[in-house]
Design a protein around this motif. Sequence first.
Motif, PDB file in Angstrom:
ATOM      1  N   SER A 190       0.704  -1.305  -0.220  1.00 43.62           N
ATOM      2  CA  SER A 190       0.258  -0.024  -0.367  1.00 43.62           C
ATOM      3  C   SER A 190       0.711   1.497   0.227  1.00 43.62           C
ATOM      4  O   SER A 190       2.015   1.195   0.322  1.00 43.62           O
ATOM      5  N   SER A 191       0.398   2.297  -0.708  1.00 39.23           N
ATOM      6  CA  SER A 191       1.061   3.208  -0.656  1.00 39.23           C
ATOM      7  C   SER A 191       0.767   4.336  -0.289  1.00 39.23           C
ATOM      8  O   SER A 191      -0.703   4.937  -0.981  1.00 39.23           O
ATOM      9  N   VAL A 192       0.564   5.256   0.507  1.00 44.05           N
ATOM     10  CA  VAL A 192      -0.131   6.248   1.138  1.00 44.05           C
ATOM     11  C   VAL A 192       0.386   7.716   1.329  1.00 44.05           C
ATOM     12  O   VAL A 192       1.493   7.569   1.193  1.00 44.05           O
ATOM     13  N   LYS A 193      -0.188   8.418   0.567  1.00 40.51           N
ATOM     14  CA  LYS A 193       0.268   9.973   0.705  1.00 40.51           C
ATOM     15  C   LYS A 193      -0.413  11.027   1.233  1.00 40.51           C
ATOM     16  O   LYS A 193      -1.825  11.155   1.727  1.00 40.51           O
ATOM     17  N   TRP A 194       0.168  11.405   1.890  1.00 46.91           N
ATOM     18  CA  TRP A 194      -0.392  12.738   2.818  1.00 46.91           C
ATOM     19  C   TRP A 194      -1.313  13.792   2.117  1.00 46.91           C
ATOM     20  O   TRP A 194       0.128  14.231   1.180  1.00 46.91           O
ATOM     21  N   LYS A 195      -1.519  14.114   2.391  1.00 42.62           N
ATOM     22  CA  LYS A 195      -2.849  15.315   1.512  1.00 42.62           C
ATOM     23  C   LYS A 195      -3.063  16.463   2.332  1.00 42.62           C
ATOM     24  O   LYS A 195      -3.259  17.231   1.396  1.00 42.62           O
ATOM     25  N   GLY A 196      -2.511  17.450   3.505  1.00 45.41           N
ATOM     26  CA  GLY A 196      -2.563  17.775   4.675  1.00 45.41           C
ATOM     27  C   GLY A 196      -3.204  17.153   5.413  1.00 45.41           C
ATOM     28  O   GLY A 196      -3.971  17.015   6.003  1.00 45.41           O
ATOM     29  N   GLY A 197      -3.233  18.530   7.269  1.00 40.11           N
ATOM     30  CA  GLY A 197      -3.620  18.466   7.934  1.00 40.11           C
ATOM     31  C   GLY A 197      -3.294  16.774   8.331  1.00 40.11           C
ATOM     32  O   GLY A 197      -1.780  16.165   8.543  1.00 40.11           O
ATOM     33  N   PHE A 198      -4.101  16.071   8.752  1.00 46.81           N
ATOM     34  CA  PHE A 198      -3.600  14.454   9.598  1.00 46.81           C
ATOM     35  C   PHE A 198      -4.598  13.865   7.852  1.00 46.81           C
ATOM     36  O   PHE A 198      -4.842  12.520   8.398  1.00 46.81           O
ATOM     37  N   TYR A 199      -5.295  14.066   6.417  1.00 43.12           N
ATOM     38  CA  TYR A 199      -6.154  13.541   6.188  1.00 43.12           C
ATOM     39  C   TYR A 199      -4.870  12.752   4.843  1.00 43.12           C
ATOM     40  O   TYR A 199      -3.623  13.241   4.569  1.00 43.12           O
ATOM     41  N   ALA A 200      -5.020  12.154   4.728  1.00 51.76           N
ATOM     42  CA  ALA A 200      -4.032  10.735   3.270  1.00 51.76           C
ATOM     43  C   ALA A 200      -4.658   9.865   2.995  1.00 51.76           C
ATOM     44  O   ALA A 200      -6.324  10.064   3.201  1.00 51.76           O
ATOM     45  N   LEU A 241      -9.398   7.120   1.262  1.00 49.93           N
ATOM     46  CA  LEU A 241      -9.140   7.877   2.482  1.00 49.93           C
ATOM     47  C   LEU A 241      -9.107   7.389   3.374  1.00 49.93           C
ATOM     48  O   LEU A 241      -9.845   6.819   4.575  1.00 49.93           O
ATOM     49  N   ILE A 242      -7.885   8.230   4.381  1.00 46.06           N
ATOM     50  CA  ILE A 242      -7.517   7.892   5.901  1.00 46.06           C
ATOM     51  C   ILE A 242      -7.384   9.668   6.487  1.00 46.06           C
ATOM     52  O   ILE A 242      -6.962  10.456   5.665  1.00 46.06           O
ATOM     53  N   ASP A 243      -7.951   9.661   7.782  1.00 44.54           N
ATOM     54  CA  ASP A 243      -7.973  11.251   7.579  1.00 44.54           C
ATOM     55  C   ASP A 243      -8.359  10.926   9.733  1.00 44.54           C
ATOM     56  O   ASP A 243      -8.827   9.016  10.238  1.00 44.54           O
ATOM     57  N   GLU A 244      -8.535  11.678  10.854  1.00 49.25           N
ATOM     58  CA  GLU A 244      -8.868  11.457  12.213  1.00 49.25           C
ATOM     59  C   GLU A 244     -10.048  12.311  11.902  1.00 49.25           C
ATOM     60  O   GLU A 244      -9.798  13.177  11.227  1.00 49.25           O
ATOM     61  N   PRO A 245     -10.871  12.647  13.621  1.00 52.48           N
ATOM     62  CA  PRO A 245     -12.188  12.923  13.532  1.00 52.48           C
ATOM     63  C   PRO A 245     -11.857  14.279  13.733  1.00 52.48           C
ATOM     64  O   PRO A 245     -11.257  14.807  14.207  1.00 52.48           O
ATOM     65  N   ASP A 246     -12.652  15.108  13.147  1.00 56.43           N
ATOM     66  CA  ASP A 246     -13.004  16.649  13.102  1.00 56.43           C
ATOM     67  C   ASP A 246     -12.110  16.841  15.115  1.00 56.43           C
ATOM     68  O   ASP A 246     -11.914  17.865  15.471  1.00 56.43           O
ATOM     69  N   TRP A 247     -12.735  16.223  16.539  1.00 54.19           N
ATOM     70  CA  TRP A 247     -12.626  16.508  17.460  1.00 54.19           C
ATOM     71  C   TRP A 247     -10.945  16.490  17.180  1.00 54.19           C
ATOM     72  O   TRP A 247     -10.460  16.788  19.046  1.00 54.19           O
ATOM     73  N   PHE A 248     -10.082  15.327  16.602  1.00 52.91           N
ATOM     74  CA  PHE A 248      -9.098  15.429  17.070  1.00 52.91           C
ATOM     75  C   PHE A 248      -8.065  16.130  16.253  1.00 52.91           C
ATOM     76  O   PHE A 248      -7.482  16.068  15.759  1.00 52.91           O
TER      77      PHE A 248
END
Length: 171
Positions: free
Chosen positions: A32-42, A53-60
């Motif tokens: 798997s190849s994961v590319k960071w897109k900004g903030g905690f989003y990848a 899509l990979i991210d963290e919730p708003d509260w984090f």
Amino acid sequence: MTKINGVDTKVIENIVENFKENPEEGIAGYSSSVKWKGGFYAEAQVGDHKPVLIDEPDWFSGSDKGPSPAELLLSALGGCLSISVIATASLMGIKVNSLEVNASGQLDLNVLLGLKEGNPGFNEVDVQFTVDSEADDKQLEELVSKAMEISPVRNSLERNVQVNSTFKRNK
């Protein structure tokens, strides 16, 4: 063609026979190849599939564009266990009408954030199987037990898997 639970068991049986004669062909690579897109989003790219899509919730402080890595880990476990149940059931000739696998666990974010010592990962994961099948309880218990035994993801989580890292500078 012998299909049960949407699985062509003849294909699986042929693979088993081939691997018996040629065990080296049973070694499969995954990546798997994961590319960071900004903030905690990848975004994870796996084969020719749509990006995951990979991210963290708003509260984090995330943007909640996708599940967190911890949620994806639990999803990978549930997915692998469901495949293991269906493969085993199909090869045993057991029809499954429906199957749901729920995986859950707790993370201590205090450790992740450096506020205390300990394990930032899961110490324990609970898995619940909900199965609708004509099979009796003994057969279903055997299915779940076999699924837990053969699941690559479950085995990877429970064993001390070595994770190697390297880096290269992007020019």
